[in-house]
Design an enzyme around this catalytic site. Structure first.
Site, PDB file in Angstrom:
ATOM      1  CD  GLU A  19      -2.958  -1.101   2.282  1.00 27.35           C
ATOM      2  OE1 GLU A  19      -3.749  -0.144   2.322  1.00 27.35           O
ATOM      3  OE2 GLU A  19      -2.946  -2.011   3.131  1.00 27.35           O
ATOM      4  CB  SER A 145      -5.835  -1.052  -0.083  1.00 28.50           C
ATOM      5  OG  SER A 145      -5.566   0.117   0.652  1.00 28.50           O
ATOM      6  CE1 TYR A 214      -7.131   4.459  -0.828  1.00 27.30           C
ATOM      7  CE2 TYR A 214      -6.789   2.253  -1.669  1.00 27.30           C
ATOM      8  CZ  TYR A 214      -6.972   3.111  -0.608  1.00 27.30           C
ATOM      9  OH  TYR A 214      -7.006   2.615   0.664  1.00 27.30           O
ATOM     10  NE  ARG A 253     -13.852   3.313   5.466  1.00 29.46           N
ATOM     11  CZ  ARG A 253     -12.757   2.995   4.808  1.00 29.46           C
ATOM     12  NH1 ARG A 253     -11.750   3.846   4.727  1.00 29.46           N
ATOM     13  NH2 ARG A 253     -12.635   1.807   4.246  1.00 29.46           N
ATOM     14  CG  ASP A 255     -15.084  -0.516   5.410  1.00 32.38           C
ATOM     15  OD1 ASP A 255     -15.420   0.677   5.542  1.00 32.38           O
ATOM     16  OD2 ASP A 255     -13.955  -0.874   5.013  1.00 32.38           O
ATOM     17  CD  GLU A 272     -11.470  -4.280   6.181  1.00 30.78           C
ATOM     18  OE1 GLU A 272     -10.541  -5.037   6.523  1.00 30.78           O
ATOM     19  OE2 GLU A 272     -11.489  -3.690   5.088  1.00 30.78           O
ATOM     20  CG  ASN A 274     -10.515   0.224   7.185  1.00 29.46           C
ATOM     21  OD1 ASN A 274      -9.794  -0.489   6.522  1.00 29.46           O
ATOM     22  ND2 ASN A 274     -11.842   0.220   7.061  1.00 29.46           N
ATOM     23  N   GLY A 278      -7.803   5.842   4.776  1.00 27.71           N
ATOM     24  CA  GLY A 278      -7.171   6.699   3.777  1.00 27.71           C
ATOM     25  C   GLY A 278      -7.514   8.164   3.954  1.00 27.71           C
TER      26      GLY A 278
END
Length: 311
Positions: A19, A145, A214, A253, A255, A272, A274, A278
């Site tokens: 990443e 990612s 992205y 964050r 999801d 999950e 994070n 990002g």
């Protein structure tokens, strides 16, 4: 902020995980904005000599903009603890546990957070027989990612061959997880406050993969998500519960998948959390922060001022 009081912030970016490109985008965006906010900023492209670089630099705060292994699995956090440099985001234990998808699901399940059925196996143990009734998802246990994620559809006659091929570069431990139909939802938490819920609609992609995340135009973000108030509240409560259950700090964050095909209440599944979300131009957390009334600069300044050791 006066010259004498402004903090020296080392933005840790780049690194040597898969990443790295994402981290460079996130880190440079954060560094640019922190400079606009009046902080003294040093951009540190992280290599194997990062401990010595940080010891020489002696910043007031390390802003962790790394993604993937080493950046969000507790390793860089341990170095910062040893050097006694205050840092952003979650601490050693939270980062290590949440980076391991299997361990994270175990913790989530014990706290009443709904997760999909799954099993962990060695990729070399895949045979011509499906390890789970399709549809299912195969994902590396410790990548982010969406690297290495493979969706196996109902009509696929055999397991995905890429998982056992020499080209696979995401480790031998993989998770096989029941595929959850439905909508992609995400919720950011800042401190102990859920900022809101966004629906992610991938454009031209089967799921929210790397390009959807992205590449400009890879997905549409609907913020706030157009879902019923009770589902919206359920998502925010679960995201905050996950943030607290893992002992996370700063910004995270979570999801989710929401299957409303057969009922408005449907099925909500946590995927999950994070701990290093990002921070690029197409990232979700800055959008959710803005929706909640925080500019990008205010969000980053809050993270810098929240930085500490023993997180």
């Amino acid at each position: 902020m006066t010259e004498s009081t402004r903090k020296h912030v080392a933005v840790l970016l780049g690194g040597f995980s898969s990443e790295r490109p994402v981290s460079l985008m996130s880190g440079n965006a954060c560094a640019d904005e922190l400079e606009r906010c009046g902080y003294e900023v040093t951009r540190l492209d992280v290599g194997h000599d990062v401990a010595q670089q940080l010891a020489d630099l002696k910043p007031d705060v390390a802003f962790n903009a790394l993604h993937g292994p080493f950046g969000e699995d507790g390793l860089i956090q341990g170095i910062l603890e040893y050097l006694e440099i205050p840092y952003t985001h979650s601490g050693v234990m939270s980062a290590a546990v949440t980076m391991d998808k299997d361990m994270a699901k175990r913790v989530a399940r014990t706290h009443g957070i709904p997760v999909a059925e799954s099993r962990v196996m060695n990729r070399h143990d895949f045979t011509s027989v499906h390890p789970m009734k399709p549809p299912y998802v195969v994902k590396p246990v410790a990548e982010g990612s969406s690297f290495g994620v493979v969706i196996v559809k109902e009509d696929q006659p055999h397991p995905p061959q890429i998982v056992t091929s020499p080209e696979w570069k995401y480790g031998d431990r993989v998770m096989v997880e029941r595929y959850v139909h439905g909508r992609e939802l995400t919720c950011a938490v800042m401190g102990d406050v859920a900022l809101g819920v966004t629906e992610i609609i991938p454009q031209g992609h089967q799921f929210y993969d790397y390009d959807s995340k992205y590449v400009a135009g890879g997905s549409n973000h609907v913020c706030p998500a157009e879902i019923s108030p009770n589902i919206y509240q359920t998502i925010t409560k679960l995201a905050l519960k996950a943030h607290q259950a893992f002992g996370c700090r700063g910004v995270t964050r979570s999801d989710f998948r929401y299957d409303d095909r057969f009922s408005p209440n449907g099925e909500v599944i946590w995927l999950e959390i994070n701990t290093q979300p990002g921070m690029t131009a197409t990232s979700l957390v800055p959008e959710l922060a803005e929706y909640a009334g925080h500019s990008f600069g205010e969000l980053l300044s809050w993270m810098v001022e929240d930085a500490s050791c023993l997180r």
